[in-house]
Scaffold this motif. Structure first.
Motif, PDB file in Angstrom:
ATOM      1  N   ASP A   5       0.963  -1.345  -0.127  1.00 50.59           N
ATOM      2  CA  ASP A   5      -0.027  -0.201   0.064  1.00 50.59           C
ATOM      3  C   ASP A   5       1.018   1.231  -0.053  1.00 50.59           C
ATOM      4  O   ASP A   5       1.669   1.525   1.021  1.00 50.59           O
ATOM      5  N   LEU A   6       0.646   2.142  -0.937  1.00 45.14           N
ATOM      6  CA  LEU A   6       1.217   3.461  -1.200  1.00 45.14           C
ATOM      7  C   LEU A   6       0.301   4.512  -1.035  1.00 45.14           C
ATOM      8  O   LEU A   6      -0.574   4.597  -1.851  1.00 45.14           O
ATOM      9  N   HIS A   7       0.505   5.320   0.041  1.00 46.50           N
ATOM     10  CA  HIS A   7      -0.567   6.436   0.588  1.00 46.50           C
ATOM     11  C   HIS A   7      -0.025   7.857   0.838  1.00 46.50           C
ATOM     12  O   HIS A   7       1.090   7.538   1.528  1.00 46.50           O
ATOM     13  N   CYS A   8      -0.670   8.620   0.563  1.00 48.78           N
ATOM     14  CA  CYS A   8       0.120  10.100   0.823  1.00 48.78           C
ATOM     15  C   CYS A   8      -1.228  10.924   0.467  1.00 48.78           C
ATOM     16  O   CYS A   8      -2.259  10.788   0.408  1.00 48.78           O
ATOM     17  N   ALA A   9      -0.689  12.360   0.809  1.00 51.79           N
ATOM     18  CA  ALA A   9      -2.149  13.246   0.819  1.00 51.79           C
ATOM     19  C   ALA A   9      -2.587  13.419  -0.828  1.00 51.79           C
ATOM     20  O   ALA A   9      -3.615  13.438  -0.539  1.00 51.79           O
ATOM     21  N   ASP A  10      -1.911  12.988  -1.623  1.00 53.63           N
ATOM     22  CA  ASP A  10      -2.428  13.243  -3.132  1.00 53.63           C
ATOM     23  C   ASP A  10      -2.580  12.102  -3.941  1.00 53.63           C
ATOM     24  O   ASP A  10      -2.920  11.984  -5.088  1.00 53.63           O
ATOM     25  N   ASP A  11      -2.237  10.755  -3.474  1.00 49.73           N
ATOM     26  CA  ASP A  11      -2.133   9.764  -3.979  1.00 49.73           C
ATOM     27  C   ASP A  11      -2.558   8.424  -3.180  1.00 49.73           C
ATOM     28  O   ASP A  11      -2.096   8.650  -1.953  1.00 49.73           O
ATOM     29  N   TYR A  12      -3.222   7.303  -3.754  1.00 48.53           N
ATOM     30  CA  TYR A  12      -3.132   6.128  -3.110  1.00 48.53           C
ATOM     31  C   TYR A  12      -3.314   5.156  -4.317  1.00 48.53           C
ATOM     32  O   TYR A  12      -3.646   5.058  -5.393  1.00 48.53           O
ATOM     33  N   ALA A  13      -2.204   3.923  -3.915  1.00 48.86           N
ATOM     34  CA  ALA A  13      -2.141   2.916  -4.811  1.00 48.86           C
ATOM     35  C   ALA A  13      -1.973   1.673  -3.931  1.00 48.86           C
ATOM     36  O   ALA A  13      -1.016   1.531  -2.702  1.00 48.86           O
ATOM     37  N   SER A  14      -2.357   0.509  -4.407  1.00 52.31           N
ATOM     38  CA  SER A  14      -2.252  -0.761  -3.781  1.00 52.31           C
ATOM     39  C   SER A  14      -1.531  -1.543  -4.747  1.00 52.31           C
ATOM     40  O   SER A  14      -2.435  -2.246  -5.779  1.00 52.31           O
ATOM     41  N   ILE A  15      -0.412  -1.837  -4.553  1.00 51.58           N
ATOM     42  CA  ILE A  15       0.406  -2.706  -5.799  1.00 51.58           C
ATOM     43  C   ILE A  15       0.075  -4.156  -5.463  1.00 51.58           C
ATOM     44  O   ILE A  15       0.865  -4.426  -4.530  1.00 51.58           O
ATOM     45  N   PHE A  16      -0.345  -4.968  -6.359  1.00 53.82           N
ATOM     46  CA  PHE A  16      -0.225  -6.272  -6.188  1.00 53.82           C
ATOM     47  C   PHE A  16       1.058  -6.882  -6.801  1.00 53.82           C
ATOM     48  O   PHE A  16       1.625  -6.454  -7.618  1.00 53.82           O
ATOM     49  N   TYR A  17       1.441  -7.992  -5.955  1.00 56.14           N
ATOM     50  CA  TYR A  17       2.945  -8.861  -6.459  1.00 56.14           C
ATOM     51  C   TYR A  17       2.517 -10.238  -6.244  1.00 56.14           C
ATOM     52  O   TYR A  17       1.879 -10.660  -5.344  1.00 56.14           O
ATOM     53  N   THR A  18       3.389 -10.947  -6.970  1.00 59.23           N
ATOM     54  CA  THR A  18       3.274 -12.495  -6.836  1.00 59.23           C
ATOM     55  C   THR A  18       4.811 -12.863  -6.910  1.00 59.23           C
ATOM     56  O   THR A  18       5.660 -12.207  -7.437  1.00 59.23           O
ATOM     57  N   THR A  19       5.172 -14.105  -6.127  1.00 58.10           N
ATOM     58  CA  THR A  19       6.506 -14.577  -6.391  1.00 58.10           C
ATOM     59  C   THR A  19       6.486 -16.122  -6.798  1.00 58.10           C
ATOM     60  O   THR A  19       5.290 -16.676  -6.930  1.00 58.10           O
ATOM     61  N   ASN A  20       7.601 -16.923  -6.829  1.00 59.18           N
ATOM     62  CA  ASN A  20       7.408 -18.049  -6.931  1.00 59.18           C
ATOM     63  C   ASN A  20       7.712 -19.151  -5.748  1.00 59.18           C
ATOM     64  O   ASN A  20       8.397 -20.174  -5.878  1.00 59.18           O
ATOM     65  N   THR A  21       7.460 -18.321  -4.739  1.00 62.25           N
ATOM     66  CA  THR A  21       7.467 -19.190  -3.703  1.00 62.25           C
ATOM     67  C   THR A  21       6.220 -19.833  -3.001  1.00 62.25           C
ATOM     68  O   THR A  21       5.281 -19.630  -3.789  1.00 62.25           O
ATOM     69  N   PRO A  22       6.154 -20.665  -2.143  1.00 64.72           N
ATOM     70  CA  PRO A  22       4.992 -21.711  -2.141  1.00 64.72           C
ATOM     71  C   PRO A  22       3.877 -20.669  -1.760  1.00 64.72           C
ATOM     72  O   PRO A  22       2.571 -21.256  -2.025  1.00 64.72           O
ATOM     73  N   HIS A  23       4.200 -19.808  -0.892  1.00 63.70           N
ATOM     74  CA  HIS A  23       3.092 -18.965  -0.473  1.00 63.70           C
ATOM     75  C   HIS A  23       2.792 -17.515  -1.204  1.00 63.70           C
ATOM     76  O   HIS A  23       1.868 -16.674  -0.918  1.00 63.70           O
ATOM     77  N   GLY A  24       3.378 -17.275  -2.158  1.00 69.06           N
ATOM     78  CA  GLY A  24       3.366 -16.272  -3.124  1.00 69.06           C
ATOM     79  C   GLY A  24       3.948 -14.883  -2.733  1.00 69.06           C
ATOM     80  O   GLY A  24       3.348 -13.851  -2.976  1.00 69.06           O
ATOM     81  N   ASN A  25       4.633 -14.888  -1.303  1.00 66.79           N
ATOM     82  CA  ASN A  25       5.282 -13.655  -1.107  1.00 66.79           C
ATOM     83  C   ASN A  25       6.795 -13.990  -0.873  1.00 66.79           C
ATOM     84  O   ASN A  25       7.338 -14.976  -0.722  1.00 66.79           O
ATOM     85  N   VAL A  26       7.292 -12.732  -0.307  1.00 65.39           N
ATOM     86  CA  VAL A  26       8.560 -12.380  -0.232  1.00 65.39           C
ATOM     87  C   VAL A  26       9.202 -13.340   0.911  1.00 65.39           C
ATOM     88  O   VAL A  26      10.674 -13.438   0.957  1.00 65.39           O
ATOM     89  N   GLY A  27       8.292 -13.509   1.758  1.00 61.52           N
ATOM     90  CA  GLY A  27       8.910 -14.476   2.991  1.00 61.52           C
ATOM     91  C   GLY A  27       9.565 -15.688   2.888  1.00 61.52           C
ATOM     92  O   GLY A  27      10.359 -16.120   3.517  1.00 61.52           O
ATOM     93  N   GLY A  28       9.186 -16.269   1.703  1.00 57.58           N
ATOM     94  CA  GLY A  28       9.653 -17.455   1.290  1.00 57.58           C
ATOM     95  C   GLY A  28      10.810 -17.538   0.541  1.00 57.58           C
ATOM     96  O   GLY A  28      11.329 -18.445  -0.223  1.00 57.58           O
ATOM     97  N   PHE A  29      11.566 -16.383   0.257  1.00 59.27           N
ATOM     98  CA  PHE A  29      12.802 -16.119  -0.420  1.00 59.27           C
ATOM     99  C   PHE A  29      13.810 -17.088  -0.014  1.00 59.27           C
ATOM    100  O   PHE A  29      14.058 -17.043   1.255  1.00 59.27           O
ATOM    101  N   ASP A  30      14.441 -17.869  -0.896  1.00 58.21           N
ATOM    102  CA  ASP A  30      15.629 -18.472  -0.761  1.00 58.21           C
ATOM    103  C   ASP A  30      16.994 -17.433  -0.388  1.00 58.21           C
ATOM    104  O   ASP A  30      17.257 -17.025  -1.561  1.00 58.21           O
ATOM    105  N   PRO A  31      17.488 -17.133   0.599  1.00 54.85           N
ATOM    106  CA  PRO A  31      18.629 -16.022   0.576  1.00 54.85           C
ATOM    107  C   PRO A  31      19.711 -16.711   0.015  1.00 54.85           C
ATOM    108  O   PRO A  31      20.728 -15.666  -0.463  1.00 54.85           O
TER     109      PRO A  31
END
Length: 465
Positions: A5-31
């Motif tokens: 979520d990117l929010h400020c006084a003159d703008d709002y955007a909710s940017i969707f992302y996906t990954t190749n990890t089992p749960h689709g988030n960056v928490g599953g990245f292999d370091p």
């Protein structure tokens, strides 16, 4: 679902992302693996990157993450006339810092993604390990492409029935894939647009096309600051992004490590990432390019510089690049502060967005009550003059002779042909009825009998008249 979520006084955007990890988030990245940011093509979103996410040459050796741009896919944002590719680059930088991503290799798969990736590398070089740009566009959009996009927007929004919508969607397929497209891929593209981009939801598409049509070129002195390794993958037969654009960009990237490398994909006439054959070649070239780069681990740690301070630094750099000192004093929490559109371009984009936003209600929807397409494009009733052939021409250009007639014509060379049959241009000629062409009855007998039974000339003229 994973959003930033990117929010400020003159703008709002909710940017969707996906990954190749089992749960689709960056928490599953292999370091232990390097990370790749993939930017999706025009008119599509991250769901169309399955040929990259499913390629073991990439997904087995790298952490993959793809973002939907602010007016594409599952991302949500306010419509803005100030949206340009500098804003897209700022969105990517905000997401990069919010997710604590390591420096990443960038894979940009189309013209609008290439514009974003170049600006991202200029303003945020520490976040970028390398650049791979597919189908480099011209610095400013070609005139005939602008005209085609404008017509496409109008016809897309004003479609009043399924036939008209499918016709304009078929034209969009030509922009995305090229003049030749397999039937299954064509069906999938048109079905995707029917669900996600019906006429009443055309405003985000219009904003995306405005970003393309009203873009300003990156100054050569800014391109000279890019020092990362650069690979340019170009479709050999792409008309909207000809190879000469890649050659010019490579010449301007004077400080790219080892010099910018150009690779041409034979037969590539459109986007290279969604056509299976071209995508496999592109993935192989990209994987080979990355294998030659230094190995980089992917530790998810907070950035060393505060986010607000880093964006202030980026605004100051942008002000120097554009030559407008007022940019440095803008709000560093807003992506729209990075907009470099001139006043006239903002005014035109405002007029265009208002024009298509007003058509939101009462427009035709190409899906059924269940929200799914009524039919596949290839299942439509063929045989109408409105439907196009593979080469884009009307079906009226086909021959409608029955098969047995065609076989007979193939064997006619064995038979003597008359002078009329050998004429190159056979046209149906309208017969004219005159006194000399009226059918006469053949009467056997003496000449006197024939003359006595023939009709009078006056009667014949009255009959013809």
């Amino acid at each position: 679902m994973p959003y930033v979520d990117l929010h400020c006084a003159d703008d709002y955007a909710s940017i969707f992302y996906t990954t190749n990890t089992p749960h689709g988030n960056v928490g599953g990245f292999d370091p232990r693996k390097p990370s790749i940011i993939i930017l999706h093509p025009l008119f599509l979103d991250s769901t169309w990157l399955h040929l990259q996410f499913g390629d073991p040459r990439l997904t087995s050796n790298y952490n993959l993450i793809a973002f939907d741009m602010r007016v594409a896919g599952k991302s949500v944002a306010r419509l803005s006339a100030h949206h340009d590719s500098w804003v897209d680059a700022a969105d990517l930088a905000f997401c990069h810092q919010a997710l604590h991503l390591p420096p990443c290799h960038i894979l940009a798969l189309d013209g609008i993604s290439v514009n974003c990736a170049l600006r991202f590398a200029v303003l945020f070089p520490e976040m970028c390990l390398s650049l791979t740009l597919c189908n480099v566009p011209a610095p400013t959009e070609l005139k005939w492409v602008v005209t085609a996009y404008d017509e496409l927007m109008h016809n897309w929004c004003s479609a009043e029935d399924l036939e008209a919508y499918e016709h304009v969607a078929k034209e969009a397929v030509t922009f995305v894939v090229g003049p030749q497209c397999e039937a299954d891929l064509q069906d999938d593209l048109i079905a995707y647009w029917e669900i996600t981009m019906p006429p009443q939801k055309i405003a985000p598409v219009v904003e995306t096309l405005c970003v393309l049509m009203h873009r300003q070129p990156v100054p050569p002195q800014a391109l000279a600051t890019i020092t990362q390794p650069v690979l340019l993958i170009q479709g050999q037969m792409n008309e909207t992004c000809p190879k000469i654009n890649a050659e010019k960009l490579a010449a301007e990237l004077t400080n790219a490590q080892g010099g910018a490398v150009i690779y041409s994909v034979k037969g590539g006439a459109g986007n290279l990432s969604i056509v299976p054959g071209h995508a496999s070649i592109m993935n192989k070239v990209f994987a080979t390019f990355l294998s030659r780069q230094p190995h980089q681990r992917s530790e998810l740690v907070p950035p060393e510089t505060d986010k607000i301070e880093r964006m202030k630094t980026a605004l100051a750099a942008l002000a120097e690049i554009i030559g407008d000192s007022s940019i440095a004093s803008r709000d560093p929490t807003s992506s729209l502060s990075f907009s470099c559109l001139p006043h006239d371009a903002c005014r035109r984009q405002t007029e265009i967005l208002n024009k298509y936003r007003d058509r939101k209600t009462g427009t035709f929807t190409p899906v059924g009550p269940d929200g799914r397409p009524v039919r596949r494009y290839s299942d439509r009733k063929a045989g109408h003059w409105f439907h196009g052939e593979k080469d884009g021409l009307s079906i009226a250009g086909n021959t409608f002779l029955p098969p047995e007639k065609k076989n007979y014509d193939r064997d006619r060379s064995e038979k003597p042909s008359s002078s009329q049959e050998s004429a190159p241009d056979q046209r149906l000629r309208r017969g004219t009825v005159t006194a000399s062409t009226v059918q006469k009855q053949v009467i056997k007998g003496s000449m006197a009998k024939v003359v006595s039974t023939a009709p009078a000339a006056g009667h014949l003229h009255r009959l013809v008249a």
